[in-house]
Design an enzyme around this catalytic site. Structure first.
Site, PDB file in Angstrom:
ATOM      1  CG  ASP A  12      23.312 -13.466 -18.272  1.00 51.06           C
ATOM      2  OD1 ASP A  12      24.523 -13.751 -18.117  1.00 51.06           O
ATOM      3  OD2 ASP A  12      22.461 -14.315 -18.589  1.00 51.06           O
ATOM      4  CG  HIS A  29      33.506  -9.840 -16.589  1.00 49.77           C
ATOM      5  ND1 HIS A  29      32.173 -10.187 -16.553  1.00 49.77           N
ATOM      6  CD2 HIS A  29      34.206 -11.009 -16.620  1.00 49.77           C
ATOM      7  CE1 HIS A  29      32.065 -11.516 -16.554  1.00 49.77           C
ATOM      8  NE2 HIS A  29      33.289 -12.018 -16.594  1.00 49.77           N
ATOM      9  CG  LEU A 123      19.851   5.523  -8.573  1.00 52.01           C
ATOM     10  CD1 LEU A 123      18.410   5.293  -9.008  1.00 52.01           C
ATOM     11  CD2 LEU A 123      20.824   5.091  -9.670  1.00 52.01           C
TER      12      LEU A 123
END
Length: 235
Positions: A12, A29, A123
């Site tokens: 956020d 973004h 990962l």
């Protein structure tokens, strides 16, 4: 220090971060996408095995068309970048959410990314795209309902474990730690079922500024928690 096995992050603050710098929201973004790559690398080096990020929600479609179009363009570009990052860091990448709501070329790129990385042993990186937890539960209930209608299952056979198997996160451990950046105190329809016993960490730092040091602070806070399940302290 105990490292959480699975960390989920609500990314956020991209737009607000850009606005404070006098830049358009889309700039935020773009910078936020770059930060995802950095945090993936740092998280795995710290010992985190699973990382799930909230990239685009089902509610995000209500944003201005030009912003949504820019986000989809960024997503197309990020799929290529993510493939290179996955090859470099041996990441296993999975996209959760309703993929049917995405354009065909994006779905194709997602499929290529997931197929190319499925056997990687680094990962486990999950990206939530066109994801909403209520929608996820609705889709799961529809699948179960069809099986009951077709006589494959009986209503009394439904268990919590079975419901989990029909969610987008099937096969993944539930998050140990949820991080939300930029100070908002809400879950925003993210992993509502999966976060039942998850520790929550809120930081005022916007996502583009969330770095390795901030991730370390979140893990330090996690270590101060007295985690209990049904009144029993976690071993």
């Amino acid at each position: 220090m105990k490292i959480p096995n699975h960390v989920a992050i609500i990314l956020d603050g991209n737009g607000r971060w850009a606005k404070r710098k006098g830049m358009p929201r889309n700039y935020g973004h773009v910078q936020g996408a770059k930060q995802v790559e950095l945090i993936c690398e740092k998280a795995y080096k710290m010992g985190i095995q699973y990382l799930t990020v909230y990239a685009f929600s089902t509610e995000n479609w209500s944003r201005p068309k030009e912003e949504v179009d820019a986000l989809m363009k960024l997503l197309r570009s990020y799929m290529k970048t993510c493939l290179k990052t996955a090859e470099k860091n041996r990441m296993c990448v999975r996209v959760i959410g309703d993929k049917t709501g995405l354009d065909a070329d994006i779905r194709e790129r997602i499929g290529e990314l997931e197929e190319a990385t499925k056997d990687n042993d680094g990962l486990h990186f999950q990206i939530a795209i066109n994801y909403g937890s209520r929608d996820e539960l609705r889709r799961a209930m529809q699948k179960i309902g069809k099986e009951i209608e077709n006589g494959v299952r009986k209503p009394e056979e439904i268990t919590e474990e079975m419901i989990s198997d029909y969610l987008d996160t099937c096969g993944l451990p539930e998050p140990d730690l949820l991080i939300r950046t930029c100070g908002e105190l809400r879950l925003s329809n993210f992993l509502l079922w999966q976060l039942a016993y998850t520790e929550i960490y809120i930081t005022d730092v916007p996502w583009p500024d969330f770095n390795e040091m901030e991730l370390g602070k979140a893990i330090e806070a996690y270590n101060t928690r007295d985690r209990r399940f049904g009144g029993v302290k976690e071993a």
